[in-house]
Design an enzyme around this catalytic site. Structure first.
Site, PDB file in Angstrom:
ATOM      1  N   ASP A   1      25.763  48.790  50.009  1.00  0.00           N
ATOM      2  CA  ASP A   1      24.365  48.704  49.462  1.00  0.00           C
ATOM      3  C   ASP A   1      23.441  49.565  49.618  1.00  0.00           C
ATOM      4  O   ASP A   1      22.244  49.638  48.992  1.00  0.00           O
ATOM      5  CB  ASP A   1      23.802  47.348  50.073  1.00  0.00           C
ATOM      6  CG  ASP A   1      24.393  45.991  49.551  1.00  0.00           C
ATOM      7  OD1 ASP A   1      25.125  45.721  48.787  1.00  0.00           O
ATOM      8  OD2 ASP A   1      24.568  44.889  50.708  1.00  0.00           O
TER       9      ASP A   1
ATOM     10  N   ASP B   1      34.890  38.453  53.600  1.00  0.00           N
ATOM     11  CA  ASP B   1      33.136  38.346  53.466  1.00  0.00           C
ATOM     12  C   ASP B   1      33.052  36.965  52.676  1.00  0.00           C
ATOM     13  O   ASP B   1      33.708  36.569  51.942  1.00  0.00           O
ATOM     14  CB  ASP B   1      33.072  39.320  52.507  1.00  0.00           C
ATOM     15  CG  ASP B   1      31.637  40.004  52.480  1.00  0.00           C
ATOM     16  OD1 ASP B   1      30.543  39.028  52.615  1.00  0.00           O
ATOM     17  OD2 ASP B   1      31.414  41.163  52.370  1.00  0.00           O
TER      18      ASP B   1
HETATM   19  C1  GLC Z   1      24.373  41.087  50.446  1.00  0.00           C
HETATM   20  C2  GLC Z   1      25.413  41.979  49.847  1.00  0.00           C
HETATM   21  C3  GLC Z   1      25.192  42.649  48.563  1.00  0.00           C
HETATM   22  C4  GLC Z   1      24.983  41.225  47.706  1.00  0.00           C
HETATM   23  C5  GLC Z   1      23.906  40.407  48.198  1.00  0.00           C
HETATM   24  C6  GLC Z   1      23.848  39.054  47.476  1.00  0.00           C
HETATM   25  O1  GLC Z   1      23.361  41.866  50.632  1.00  0.00           O
HETATM   26  O2  GLC Z   1      25.770  42.907  50.799  1.00  0.00           O
HETATM   27  O3  GLC Z   1      25.939  43.312  47.780  1.00  0.00           O
HETATM   28  O4  GLC Z   1      24.293  41.811  46.282  1.00  0.00           O
HETATM   29  O5  GLC Z   1      24.076  40.022  49.639  1.00  0.00           O
HETATM   30  O6  GLC Z   1      25.094  38.319  47.732  1.00  0.00           O
END
Ligand code: GLC
Length: 564
Positions: free
Chosen positions: A331, A99
Site C-alpha cells: 500500500d 491475510d
Molecule cells: C488494507 C490493505 C489494502 C486494502 C484495504 C482494504 O489497508 O492492505 O490493500 O485495500 O485494507 O481491504
C-alpha cells in the site's frame, strides 16, 4: 527476562502473489510461483511467509474484496496448489501467515447477495444498512478511504450500505453475533489446514459507533474515522477470536491498525490481553503528508520520522506490546524512493534502510523486491496504473482543480502501484516474472535490478538483508535490548542504541547525500564504552570503521556495531 517467542526472532516476508511469480503464462502470479521460489526465501533466512489474499474475489481491490473466504481464486491456482505450498513450507521449517480481510466482504459474496435481496433476509444484518437522511441523501458524511462517500445506495430496498473502502467492499456488521461466528469458522478452517499465522486486514475498524454520528471535523479530519477507528468493542471482538482460534492454535497474528494510537496498540499486542501478537501502525509513513493529507506532497520530515519511530520503540516496550517493523508494503510507495536516494546511492540507501529498521525492537517485515532494492517504477502515463485508489484519485484531484499533469505527478509519488509491479527475478523478458503479458508493467530498470545478479554478488542488497536476518536470530539483543535514541535532532543522522546488561548495539545512519559526522554523547560513550571492545556487525561501505565517539559518515553510510 521472559523467554522470547519464536516469531520475535523471525523475519516475515510479504508476498503480493499477483506480482510475485507466474508459472502458467497468464500474466498474473500464482501459488505455484510462490512454491517455486521457497528455496530463495529460505536462503534469505525467512521463516514466516505472509501470503496476501488468494481467495475467490472479483479483484476490484486485488483480492481485498473477498467473495468466498474458503476457496482459492482460479487465477492463483487450486486448493491442491495451496496444500502443496503448505507441504513445501513445512519441509523447509517455514510457516504461512494468511491475510484475513473481515472488516468487509465483496458485494459478490453470497452473504451480501442474499442481504441485498430484501430487508427481511436472514443475511440483511450481516452488513450495515441505513435509511436515507431526511433529504434523501447519504445517512452521514463519512468518507470512503478510496475517495467519495462511504455510503452506497441500493435501489431495490431503498437503503444505503456502508463501504469504508471501495463501493464493492461492504462493511460487515460485527455487532451481529452470527457474523462473528462466521469469522471464527473461517479462521478455524485455515488453522485446521495448518496455517500458523494471520495478518488481520484493517482489524481496528471493525467496531463502529452505533449511533453513526455526523462528523463535524472538530477533532480529526471530519471523514468519520474517529467513529470507527479503535472503536467501542474492538478489543472485545479481537479477544473473542483469540479465545476461539489464535490462542488454541498457537498462532502468530499481526493486526493492521489504521490511524491508531500507541495506547491501543499496546493493548492489542500485550500478551496479557490475549488479543494479537503484534501490530502495524502507519504514523511513520505519513511524515511526507502535507497536513496529514496523503494526496498533498511535501518533502518528508526526517526529524518527525525519527521521533515517531522512537516514540513507538519506547512506548510499546514500556507497555509490553510488540511492534511489527516495516518501511514497505503493497500500500506504500517504495521507501527507497521516498526517504533516500534511488539512483546513484541506490545500493547504499537500500542497505541503510534495512540496517536502520532491523536494529529496532519488533519483528521485521520484508516486502517483496525490497531485498533487492526495487525503487518506485517509472510511470509514463496514467493508463499504466491499475489501482482503484489511484484511478479514483486521479479523477478526484482533477475535479478539485488540478491539471492532468499535476494530478499525475501526485499519483506517481503516492500510488500503491509503486510497490505492485512484478518482482524482478532476472534479465530475461518481463524480468522472468511471466512468459505472458504482465497484468501491470514491469519496471524498465529490471536488467540492472534483479534477483539473479544479486545472488551472485557478495556485497549485494540481498546479501545485506540475509546477514541482518541471521543476526537477529543469533543475538538476543535484537529482541530484548532497550532502545535509546542517540542523535539529538541531527539534521542528517539517525543514531540509536539497544542496550542490555552485557551488551550495547549501536546503529548509525546518514540519511543524506552529504559527508557528515556524528558524535556519540559523552555520558553515553563513557558509560557504555568504558574499556570494552566493539565489533562492526554490518555496514554498507567499502571500509569497515572501528567504533569511535566521533564518526565521519559518507553519503548514506550506515553501520551497526556491538559493544561487549
Ligand atoms: C488494507 C490493505 C489494502 C486494502 C484495504 C482494504 O489497508 O492492505 O490493500 O485495500 O485494507 O481491504
Amino acid at each position: 527476562m521472559v523467554e522470547q517467542d519464536w516469531w520475535q526472532k523471525s523475519t516475515v516476508y510479504q508476498v503480493y502473489p499477483k506480482s510475485f511469480k507466474d508459472t502458467n503464462g497468464s500474466g498474473t502470479g500464482d501459488i505455484k510461483g510462490l512454491t517455486m521460489k521457497l528455496d530463495y526465501l529460505h536462503d534469505l533466512g525467512i521463516n514466516i511467509v505472509w501470503l496476501q489474499p488468494v481467495y475467490i474475489s472479483p479483484q476490484n481491490d486485488n483480492g481485498y474484496d473477498v467473495a468466498d473466504y474458503c476457496r482459492i481464486n482460479p487465477e492463483f491456482g487450486t486448493m491442491e496448489d495451496f496444500d502443496e505450498l503448505m507441504n513445501e513450507l513445512d519441509k523447509r521449517g517455514m510457516v504461512l501467515m494468511l491475510d484475513i480481510v473481515v472488516n468487509h466482504s465483496s458485494t459478490e459474496h453470497a452473504w451480501f447477495k442474499q442481504a441485498r435481496q430484501s430487508k427481511v433476509s436472514p443475511y440483511r444484518d450481516y452488513y450495515i444498512w441505513k435509511d436515507p437522511a431526511a433529504d434523501g441523501g447519504v445517512p452521514n458524511n463519512w468518507q470512503s478511504k478510496f475517495g467519495g462517500s462511504a455510503w452506497q445506495y441500493d435501489e431495490l430496498t431503498g437503503q444505503y450500505f456502508l463501504t469504508l473502502f471501495d463501493k464493492t467492499q461492504a462493511d460487515l456488521n460485527w455487532e451481529n453475533e452470527q457474523v462473528r461466528k462466521e469469522v471464527v469458522d473461517l479462521l478455524r478452517f485455515w488453522a485446521e489446514k495448518g496455517v500458523k499465522g494471520f495478518r488481520m486486514d484493517v482489524i481496528n475498524l471493525i467496531s463502529k459507533d452505533q449511533s453513526f454520528p455526523e462528523d463535524d471535523g472538530s477533532v480529526s479530519p471530519g471523514d468519520g474515522r474517529r467513529f470507527y477507528t479503535d472503536g467501542p468493542r474492538v478489543h472485545e471482538f479481537i479477544r473473542e477470536m483469540y479465545d476461539q482460534v489464535f490462542g488454541p492454535y498457537h498462532l502468530v497474528t499481526v493486526g493492521e491498525m489504521s490511524s491508531t494510537t500507541l495506547a491501543h496498540c499496546v493493548r492489542y499486542s500485550n500478551p496479557e490481553e490475549n488479543e494479537l501478537s503484534m501490530t502495524f501502525n502507519f504514523h511513520h509513513l505519513k511524515v511526507d503528508y502535507l497536513n496529514g493529507q496523503k494526496w498533498e506532497l511535501m518533502p518528508y520530515d526526517f526529524e518527525e520520522l525519527k521521533r515517531l519511530l522512537s516514540e513507538w520503540q519506547i512506548g510499546m516496550n514500556k507497555g509490553g506490546g510488540w511492534n511489527a517493523l516495516f518501511f514497505n508494503n503493497h500500500d506504500q510507495p517504495r521507501a527507497l524512493s521516498r526517504f533516500t536516494n534511488d539512483t546513484i546511492f541506490r545500493s547504499e540507501s537500500a542497505k541503510l534502510l534495512a540496517t536502520t529498521l532491523h536494529g529496532l525492537q519488533g519483528t521485521p517485515y520484508v516486502y517483496q523486491g525490497e531485498e533487492i532494492g526495487m525503487p518506485n517504477p517509472v510511470w509514463n502515463d496514467i493508463n499504466e496504473l491499475r489501482d482503484i485508489e489511484s484511478k479514483n484519485m486521479y479523477r478526484i484531484l482533477q475535479e478539485q482543480g488540478k491539471k492532468p499533469d499535476e494530478a499525475l505527478d501526485i499519483i506517481r509519488e503516492r500510488s500503491r502501484d509503486n510497490s505492485r509491479t512484478p518482482m524482478q527475478w532476472d534479465t530475461t523478458v518481463n524480468a522472468g516474472f511471466t512468459s505472458g503479458t504482465p497484468w501491470i508493467k514491469v519496471d524498465e530498470r529490471y536488467p540492472e535490478i534483479n534477483v539473479q545478479s544479486q545472488l551472485e554478488d557478495i556485497d549485494s542488497i540481498y546479501n545485506h538483508y540475509k546477514k541482518l536476518i541471521a543476526l537477529r536470530k543469533e543475538l538476543p539483543i535484537f529482541t530484548e535490548g532497550m532502545y535509546e535514541r542517540l542523535d539529538e535532532c541531527h539534521p542528517q543522522v539517525y543514531a540509536y542504541a539497544r542496550i542490555n546488561e552485557q551488551e550495547t548495539l549501536i546503529v548509525m545512519s546518514n540519511f543524506s547525500d552529504q559527508d557528515v559526522s556524528f558524535s556519540i554523547p559523552d555520558e553515553f560513550w563513557n558509560e557504555r564504552m568504558d574499556s570494552k571492545v566493539s565489533e562492526l556487525l554490518i555496514g554498507n561501505t567499502m571500509h569497515t570503521p572501528e567504533l569511535a565517539q566521533d564518526t565521519p559518515l559518507s553519503p548514506y553510510a550506515s553501520y551497526m556495531w556491538i559493544i561487549r
